[in-house]
Scaffold this motif. Structure first.
Motif, PDB file in Angstrom:
ATOM      1  N   LEU A  75       0.838  -1.148   0.005  1.00  0.00           N
ATOM      2  CA  LEU A  75       0.035   0.032   0.100  1.00  0.00           C
ATOM      3  C   LEU A  75       0.939   1.171   0.043  1.00  0.00           C
ATOM      4  CD1 LEU A  75      -2.865   1.346   0.329  1.00  0.00           C
ATOM      5  CD2 LEU A  75      -2.801   0.906   2.778  1.00  0.00           C
ATOM      6  N   LEU A  76       1.967   1.129   0.929  1.00  0.00           N
ATOM      7  CA  LEU A  76       2.646   2.394   1.125  1.00  0.00           C
ATOM      8  C   LEU A  76       3.587   2.718  -0.079  1.00  0.00           C
ATOM      9  CD1 LEU A  76       3.636   2.408   4.686  1.00  0.00           C
ATOM     10  CD2 LEU A  76       2.117   3.812   3.643  1.00  0.00           C
ATOM     11  N   THR A  77       4.191   1.532  -0.901  1.00  0.00           N
ATOM     12  CA  THR A  77       5.000   1.896  -1.946  1.00  0.00           C
ATOM     13  C   THR A  77       3.874   2.147  -3.083  1.00  0.00           C
ATOM     14  OG1 THR A  77       4.848  -0.723  -2.427  1.00  0.00           O
ATOM     15  CG2 THR A  77       6.880   0.352  -1.435  1.00  0.00           C
ATOM     16  N   SER A  78       2.753   1.755  -3.163  1.00  0.00           N
ATOM     17  CA  SER A  78       1.651   2.061  -4.190  1.00  0.00           C
ATOM     18  C   SER A  78       1.572   3.654  -4.086  1.00  0.00           C
ATOM     19  CB  SER A  78       0.509   1.336  -3.949  1.00  0.00           C
ATOM     20  OG  SER A  78       0.457  -0.025  -4.443  1.00  0.00           O
ATOM     21  N   LEU A  79       1.367   4.046  -2.982  1.00  0.00           N
ATOM     22  CA  LEU A  79       1.144   5.579  -2.874  1.00  0.00           C
ATOM     23  C   LEU A  79       2.286   6.114  -3.128  1.00  0.00           C
ATOM     24  CD1 LEU A  79      -1.168   5.564   0.574  1.00  0.00           C
ATOM     25  CD2 LEU A  79      -1.985   5.685  -2.048  1.00  0.00           C
ATOM     26  N   GLY A  80       3.497   5.734  -2.656  1.00  0.00           N
ATOM     27  CA  GLY A  80       4.764   6.349  -2.955  1.00  0.00           C
ATOM     28  C   GLY A  80       4.994   6.502  -4.492  1.00  0.00           C
ATOM     29  N   GLU A  81       4.699   5.525  -5.170  1.00  0.00           N
ATOM     30  CA  GLU A  81       5.020   5.228  -6.694  1.00  0.00           C
ATOM     31  C   GLU A  81       3.935   6.199  -7.255  1.00  0.00           C
ATOM     32  OE1 GLU A  81       6.616   2.806  -9.147  1.00  0.00           O
ATOM     33  OE2 GLU A  81       8.023   4.098  -7.767  1.00  0.00           O
ATOM     34  N   GLY A  82       2.692   6.369  -6.973  1.00  0.00           N
ATOM     35  CA  GLY A  82       1.728   7.265  -7.302  1.00  0.00           C
ATOM     36  C   GLY A  82       2.103   8.565  -7.272  1.00  0.00           C
ATOM     37  N   LEU A 132      11.986   8.688  -1.232  1.00  0.00           N
ATOM     38  CA  LEU A 132      10.609   8.563  -0.349  1.00  0.00           C
ATOM     39  C   LEU A 132       9.734   7.356  -0.448  1.00  0.00           C
ATOM     40  CD1 LEU A 132       9.047  10.948   1.115  1.00  0.00           C
ATOM     41  CD2 LEU A 132       7.474  10.761  -0.856  1.00  0.00           C
ATOM     42  N   THR A 133       9.841   6.828  -1.530  1.00  0.00           N
ATOM     43  CA  THR A 133       9.003   5.337  -1.947  1.00  0.00           C
ATOM     44  C   THR A 133       9.653   4.330  -1.129  1.00  0.00           C
ATOM     45  OG1 THR A 133       8.389   6.203  -3.983  1.00  0.00           O
ATOM     46  CG2 THR A 133       8.138   3.772  -3.633  1.00  0.00           C
ATOM     47  N   ILE A 134      10.992   4.435  -1.092  1.00  0.00           N
ATOM     48  CA  ILE A 134      11.753   3.154  -0.457  1.00  0.00           C
ATOM     49  C   ILE A 134      11.672   3.445   1.092  1.00  0.00           C
ATOM     50  CG2 ILE A 134      13.879   2.467   0.022  1.00  0.00           C
ATOM     51  CD1 ILE A 134      14.706   2.917  -2.784  1.00  0.00           C
ATOM     52  N   ALA A 135      11.469   4.651   1.458  1.00  0.00           N
ATOM     53  CA  ALA A 135      11.517   4.956   2.911  1.00  0.00           C
ATOM     54  C   ALA A 135      10.141   4.708   3.522  1.00  0.00           C
ATOM     55  CB  ALA A 135      11.627   6.342   3.412  1.00  0.00           C
ATOM     56  N   VAL A 136       8.790   4.987   2.856  1.00  0.00           N
ATOM     57  CA  VAL A 136       7.668   4.514   3.282  1.00  0.00           C
ATOM     58  C   VAL A 136       7.514   3.015   3.113  1.00  0.00           C
ATOM     59  CG1 VAL A 136       6.527   6.610   2.866  1.00  0.00           C
ATOM     60  CG2 VAL A 136       6.701   4.958   1.076  1.00  0.00           C
ATOM     61  N   PRO A 147      -9.775  10.274  -4.521  1.00  0.00           N
ATOM     62  CA  PRO A 147      -9.388  10.188  -5.959  1.00  0.00           C
ATOM     63  C   PRO A 147      -8.161  11.273  -6.275  1.00  0.00           C
ATOM     64  CG  PRO A 147     -11.662  10.760  -5.940  1.00  0.00           C
ATOM     65  CD  PRO A 147     -11.034  10.852  -4.578  1.00  0.00           C
ATOM     66  N   ALA A 148      -7.985  12.130  -5.504  1.00  0.00           N
ATOM     67  CA  ALA A 148      -7.001  13.143  -5.747  1.00  0.00           C
ATOM     68  C   ALA A 148      -5.415  12.575  -5.561  1.00  0.00           C
ATOM     69  CB  ALA A 148      -7.082  14.503  -5.025  1.00  0.00           C
ATOM     70  N   LEU A 149      -5.513  11.660  -4.666  1.00  0.00           N
ATOM     71  CA  LEU A 149      -4.425  10.840  -4.135  1.00  0.00           C
ATOM     72  C   LEU A 149      -4.014   9.663  -5.078  1.00  0.00           C
ATOM     73  CD1 LEU A 149      -2.502  11.213  -1.655  1.00  0.00           C
ATOM     74  CD2 LEU A 149      -3.790   9.206  -0.645  1.00  0.00           C
ATOM     75  N   PRO A 150      -2.908   9.986  -5.744  1.00  0.00           N
ATOM     76  CA  PRO A 150      -2.530   9.068  -6.794  1.00  0.00           C
ATOM     77  C   PRO A 150      -1.923   7.866  -6.179  1.00  0.00           C
ATOM     78  CG  PRO A 150      -0.768  10.727  -6.995  1.00  0.00           C
ATOM     79  CD  PRO A 150      -2.068  11.092  -5.629  1.00  0.00           C
TER      80      PRO A 150
END
Lengths: 399, 222
Positions: free
Chosen positions: A37-44, A272-276, A354-357
């Motif tokens: 979930l976190l990396t998905s949000l980070g990647e998004g 950031l993505t790796i950190a989350v 929806p705004a949060l990619p």
């Protein structure tokens, strides 16, 4: 022992204690779910921000006055900095790799149309700005290709300014007053939305020389260059540096290539993505401890079985493999559940906000599952080794 | 053929050495029926564990069917156990989560024998031990006598040359005990060497050869 029998035996061991196995796998599942979930949000977020910035193109170079050096004081504060001028822009235009140039002056001023007045951002630019920045005109046309020092008083309105000043009535051909001077509206822009909080539509575009006069400035704030894609931006930047340094006598300006900026930004966002992801990894660690605990208990409970297997001619290594296999199966099941949690979660988040990619990349999904199996393997090592080291006679004695 | 020479087994209990076996030598020919008897702590189980390669002697040599097994490494000994030795325990040692069928099939599965062949051999074994209608039952759904029959079926499924039984009737009522003893004797009549540890004199008397152990030594062998 055949592979499918090995799997059947280990899965059987996991299934024998359904509730316990479920709870243990859940621990890993939550961990993997959090990672996904976190990396998905980070990647998004990564994709989203990069897309926002690269909408202006990646073969852009920006030149700002003043050299940011390590002297402790910005060069812009030192009086012997020569201003960037429209003539500088003209000289750079002659470089073979440079396709287009834009002189940029920016400021705030009031704009009046009839009884409506509004303070807005004024951009002094060249005719080429709509090409370089990839801004599309909605109605009318952009600034004409006038001689830079003798441009006519034309203005192009951002979609929001147009809406605020003219509402549903015709804007083209109308006269507006910007900072007391009269301009004729010859075009309106398409809506561009916001970029990091700046409303790109709340802006008015006028010729750079007019803006210099309006704000009573000598120096441009920025020169933007569009270079051809078949020459690398660092090579072009070096040529630009030579030309400008020749004109100014020293390097009293700063060159920023869009490519480099995107690189840096991409790097930051990747970190950031790796950190989350690592944050989610902490819960995975907790799940691993859960497996360690449960496998230790399982080895204790099944001491008799271990003794029996040894008596039936199973070697120490095979005992090790059996219990490691069970830990990995447990973790892998948890991992699969976690993938479901993570992917479903990011889908759910994108429904709610929806705004949060969010962007689930298969690379992360596969590596998360492998990570789960690896956690199981590591967590299983200690209990499995204890099982393998048991003396068969001692093991058979416990019942 | 089992050939033990000058076997010693010493355990450390606290800082005291206990001689579980001291200078034990014995030979068992193929097809023999031996009962090892003696009081608790006399070393009869230790002897059985050494014969079954579950434990290593501290001294002495052990030859099984012409192989000097006391010189083999752990993995090789496991191979010998798998193919030559069947164990029957007092507490059955069935895997509780597996059915009777799967418990009997366990040695076949562990040695990588294919599903089809397992099916044939286990089905035959179930029939031979009167367990055909119990194939799908788990151990907790079986009586003591049935459990021990499953255990014996498992011990013989690999067609070993020796069966080692440690108090095989110790956890059974009298009639089930006699039944189990008769099954083991039937296997012995088919040529399998049967070595049984017991302190039940009635059971011991059924064997053709009785070894009495006291304090880690063979007191009596007839």
């Amino acid at each position: 022992m055949q592979v499918n029998d090995f799997l059947r035996y280990t899965i059987n061991g996991v299934r024998a204690q359904r509730l316990r196995s479920f709870l243990t796998a859940l621990g890993i599942g939550v961990g993997i779910g959090a990672v996904v979930l976190l990396t998905s949000l980070g990647e998004g977020l990564h994709h989203f921000i990069l897309a926002e910035f690269s909408q202006f193109g990646t073969n852009l170079i920006a030149i700002n006055p003043g050299k940011v050096t390590t002297h402790g004081i910005s060069g812009a504060l030192v009086s012997n900095v020569r201003p960037l001028t429209i003539e500088d822009t003209e000289s750079l235009k002659k470089l073979p790799q440079i396709l287009d140039t834009v002189s940029v002056v920016q400021g705030n001023a009031a704009i009046e149309a009839g009884s409506h007045q509004r303070r807005t951002t004024i951009y002094g630019v060249d005719a080429s700005a709509s090409r370089v920045w990839k801004f599309a005109v909605a109605t009318g046309r952009f600034l004409p290709d006038d001689p830079p020092r003798a441009a006519r008083s034309f203005a192009i309105l951002g979609s929001k300014v147009r809406q605020e000043l003219f509402g549903s009535t015709q804007a083209l051909g109308m006269r507006v007053r910007i900072g007391g001077e009269l301009f004729r509206v010859i075009g309106t822009m398409e809506s561009k939305g916001q970029l990091l909080g700046f409303d790109l539509d709340d802006a008015v575009y006028i010729p750079a020389s007019k803006a210099l006069a309006l704000f009573n400035r000598e120096s441009l704030m920025e020169i933007d260059l569009l270079h051809s894609t078949n020459s690398s931006s660092s090579v072009v930047a070096e040529q630009v540096r030579k030309v400008l340094a020749g004109r100014h006598g020293s390097e009293d300006f700063t060159i920023t290539t869009q490519e480099k900026m995107l690189d840096v930004l991409g790097g930051v966002l990747g970190t950031l993505t790796i950190a989350v992801g690592a944050l989610g990894g902490i819960s995975l660690l907790v799940g691993g401890v859960g497996i360690l605990t449960i496998m230790s208990i399982a080895v204790n409970e099944r001491t008799g079985e271990i003794g029996l297997l040894r008596a039936l001619g199973v070697g120490r290594n095979q005992i090790l493999a059996l219990f490691l296999g069970e830990a990995v199966v447990l973790a892998a099941i948890g991992g699969l559940a976690g993938l479901g949690l993570g992917v479903g979660g990011s889908w759910f988040v994108s429904l709610l906000v929806p705004a949060l990619p969010s962007h689930t990349s298969w690379g992360y999904v596969v590596s998360a599952e492998l990570l789960a199996a690896f956690v199981g393997l590591v967590a299983g090592v200690l209990p499995a080794r204890r099982a393998a080291r048991m003396h068969p006679v001692e093991a058979l004695r416990t019942e | 053929m089992i050939h033990l020479q000058h076997i010693e087994r010493i355990f450390l209990v606290g800082d005291e050495e206990v001689h579980a076996l001291s200078d034990v030598s014995m030979t068992a020919s193929d097809g023999e029926y031996i009962a090892i008897m003696g009081p608790s702590g006399s070393g009869k189980s230790s002897l059985l564990n050494i014969i079954g390669l579950l434990d290593r002697p501290d001294n002495g040599s052990y030859e099984l069917d012409g192989i000097k097994v006391s010189e083999l490494d752990e993995q090789q000994q496991a191979e010998i156990r798998r193919h030559k030795i069947g164990f029957v325990f007092q507490f059955f040692h069935l895997v509780p989560r597996l059915t009777a069928f799967d418990n009997i099939a366990l040695p076949l599965m562990l040695s990588g024998i294919k599903q089809e062949e397992r099916q044939v051999r286990v089905t035959a074994a179930l029939a031979a031990f009167g367990l055909s209608n119990r194939a799908g039952h788990r151990p907790d759904q079986l009586s003591g006598g049935q459990r021990q029959r499953v255990a014996i079926a498992r011990a013989t499924i690999m067609q070993p040359s020796v069966i080692l039984a440690d108090e095989p009737t110790g956890n059974l009522d009298r009639s089930s005990g006699i039944e189990v003893a008769e099954i083991l004797e039937e296997l012995n009549r088919q040529g399998i060497t049967l070595i049984m540890v017991t302190h039940d004199p009635d059971l011991g008397r059924r064997a053709r050869r009785q070894i009495l152990m006291v304090d880690g030594r063979i007191e009596h062998d007839k």
